[in-house]
Design a protein around this motif. Sequence first.
Motif, PDB file in Angstrom:
ATOM      1  N   ASP A 255      12.495   8.091 -78.315  1.00 23.53           N
ATOM      2  CA  ASP A 255      13.316   6.994 -77.828  1.00 23.53           C
ATOM      3  C   ASP A 255      14.705   7.000 -78.459  1.00 23.53           C
ATOM      4  OD1 ASP A 255      12.449   6.360 -80.367  1.00 23.53           O
ATOM      5  OD2 ASP A 255      11.960   4.266 -79.908  1.00 23.53           O
ATOM      6  N   ARG A 347       9.316  11.942 -72.598  1.00 28.16           N
ATOM      7  CA  ARG A 347       9.258  10.516 -72.913  1.00 28.16           C
ATOM      8  C   ARG A 347       8.755   9.808 -71.664  1.00 28.16           C
ATOM      9  NH1 ARG A 347      14.079   6.009 -73.544  1.00 28.16           N
ATOM     10  NH2 ARG A 347      12.874   4.467 -74.715  1.00 28.16           N
ATOM     11  N   ARG A 349       7.740   6.941 -68.949  1.00 27.92           N
ATOM     12  CA  ARG A 349       8.493   5.803 -68.440  1.00 27.92           C
ATOM     13  C   ARG A 349       7.564   4.839 -67.738  1.00 27.92           C
ATOM     14  NH1 ARG A 349      13.299   5.066 -64.044  1.00 27.92           N
ATOM     15  NH2 ARG A 349      11.806   6.084 -62.677  1.00 27.92           N
ATOM     16  N   CYS A 351       7.709   1.771 -65.135  1.00 25.08           N
ATOM     17  CA  CYS A 351       8.477   0.993 -64.169  1.00 25.08           C
ATOM     18  C   CYS A 351       7.643  -0.227 -63.782  1.00 25.08           C
ATOM     19  CB  CYS A 351       8.796   1.822 -62.935  1.00 25.08           C
ATOM     20  SG  CYS A 351       9.923   3.190 -63.266  1.00 25.08           S
ATOM     21  N   ALA A 415       2.054   5.605 -70.189  1.00 31.28           N
ATOM     22  CA  ALA A 415       3.443   6.057 -70.319  1.00 31.28           C
ATOM     23  C   ALA A 415       3.658   6.738 -71.665  1.00 31.28           C
ATOM     24  CB  ALA A 415       4.395   4.886 -70.143  1.00 31.28           C
ATOM     25  N   GLU A 420       4.748   9.142 -65.817  1.00 32.54           N
ATOM     26  CA  GLU A 420       5.597   8.223 -65.070  1.00 32.54           C
ATOM     27  C   GLU A 420       4.672   7.172 -64.462  1.00 32.54           C
ATOM     28  OE1 GLU A 420       9.012   8.119 -64.284  1.00 32.54           O
ATOM     29  OE2 GLU A 420       9.377   9.622 -65.829  1.00 32.54           O
ATOM     30  N   ILE A 458       8.305   4.333 -75.201  1.00 32.68           N
ATOM     31  CA  ILE A 458       8.464   4.662 -73.788  1.00 32.68           C
ATOM     32  C   ILE A 458       9.779   4.115 -73.232  1.00 32.68           C
ATOM     33  CG2 ILE A 458       5.979   4.732 -73.395  1.00 32.68           C
ATOM     34  CD1 ILE A 458       6.173   1.947 -72.176  1.00 32.68           C
ATOM     35  N   GLY A 459      10.221   4.718 -72.128  1.00 38.32           N
ATOM     36  CA  GLY A 459      11.323   4.150 -71.371  1.00 38.32           C
ATOM     37  C   GLY A 459      10.794   3.060 -70.453  1.00 38.32           C
TER      38      GLY A 459
END
Length: 616
Positions: A255, A347, A349, A351, A415, A420, A458-459
Amino acid sequence: MLMHDRSPAIIVLSSAARPLAERLAADLQGEVHGLARRVETPEIAFADTSAHLQVLFEDGRTIIALFSAGAVIRLLAPCLSDKHNEPPVLAVAEDGSVVVPLVGGHHGANDLARRIAALTGGVAAVTTAGDLRFNIALDAPPEGYRLADPRAAKTVMADLVGGAKARLEGSADWLEQSDLPFDPKGTVRIAVSDRLAATEGGGLVYRPRHLALGLGCERGADAEEVWQLAMATLGDAGLAAEAVGVIVSLDVKADEAAIHAVAERLGCPARFFPAQRLEAERGRLATPSDVVFQEVGCHGVAEGAALAAAGTEGVLLVAKQKSQRATAAIAQAARPFAADDLPGRARGRLCVVGIGPGSEAWRSPEVSRMVAASSDLVGYSLYLDLLGPLAAGKTRHDFPLGAEEARVRHAMELAGEGREVALVCSGDAGIYAMATLVFELLETSAGGDGLSDAARRIGIAVSPGISALQAAAARAGAPLGHDFCTISLSDLLTPWADIQRRVRAAGEGDFVIAFYNPVSRKRRSQLAWARDCLLEHRPFDTPVILASNLGRDGEQVGVVPLGALQVDDVDMLTVVIVGSSNTAVTRTGDGREWVYTPRGYAQKAGSAMRRTETGQ
């Protein structure tokens, strides 16, 4: 090379083309987009062909249009500008007899045309000179290679088509296996090299993306400092930045904004390794450090990560270089890096997406893109079902109602594994939904209450959806035209006394109020209490909107006076919007009742409404 990894949109304007569209969708993992007034229940419906095609094009989506090439060209003409950034666009005859790649021939359209023609038994009308004569597109190298100067390709191809011979410096199977006219004494130079000096000889220079750039840095290091170190490390070694295929580091840096900034500027993926994997490279390190080992558990971050990425056949080209707060090293792999076989872990992610009421028509393009790009879907089973074809090919993680925390933790841990993940919510993800729980878990888990370290690195992206209150308001008219608030009547997580205080305040403030969770099987008294409380502040005939199943089969929208509101007319799926004292109902000639809350325009100087009301 521009990459287009999302499923193609197959456009049909009539039912006659539907069977072929379905075949192509199945074979190409695409989705059928149909003109609403002519095509029954396509996966994606649209009303304006021009607008729909232009949105898809600007979004970089591959387009396969099952209608005339001339029409496609006219519709997309305003969007055509830069061939290096245009997605594949193909026109296909309704019977599949001819497939014409119109745009993006070197971005996959030519190959896709051949694939479709093979499926339909038709002809791929490829007209690109290089493809036809030499079975190669020089301005579109395969994955793992990049052109040092794409502008040179046009001249080189013109010379070759005109009869010139090419001489190859370096090696690449895809060049050697083409039909290019190679001759050791050729006048047209084609080189394959990761060295900066290679461009000095002119011609075409391809960069094999086989360099792994290892980076380490202090927490919160300045992105510009890390970038300058990376460029200096490459430049001092005479290596081209275009030859970097992956940026790598220790997993605790997953990160770190500076590392991702370098990866973005180089157009490379970033990948990360655990300390144990980097420590396995200790014997190959040029500058092992006991200090680094004490801090992170391996004797070298930049060198270790570069070597781990390059693999056992790779070599360390540049030992650790240092700036004030960062380190860099470079290793060369035996072959270029490929997107489907990258070392390390990405990394991950998460959503968090709101899908609105569930129908595609009320789902934002951004949400659809995020879901389409995800590998895993997490959510209440009904919400995942509402995604329809968009969920095809994804790994589903179904949860029942009431398992909200387990649902969010699971999504975050997935994630954390580098996936994803789309956490699917109905309505808007941030309104009585899961987005807030994601951040709450990040905050509370800082002390270590179950979330893994990887899950906390995580993103995260949150994308809005049409909320139930917006959907209800739109169906009913414009009841939210002035100040409004939302209140959940569920006391499962909020004390009833707090809910009562908020209802009183909203009533005294004369807000339009959207009530969520108005009733349940066991909870029947709260809505009646709220009604009686609000009647102390607004008239008996205040309009109340009752809306359920919005945007789905069984949609119902009704309007009743506040004083006549009955709890039995409301269920768990109903949104209740109570107007303010100014909310009114108007009727149109077709008999429809529309609810609206005026904002006060009639009092504004110059308003025609004001003149009418005052008799001026």
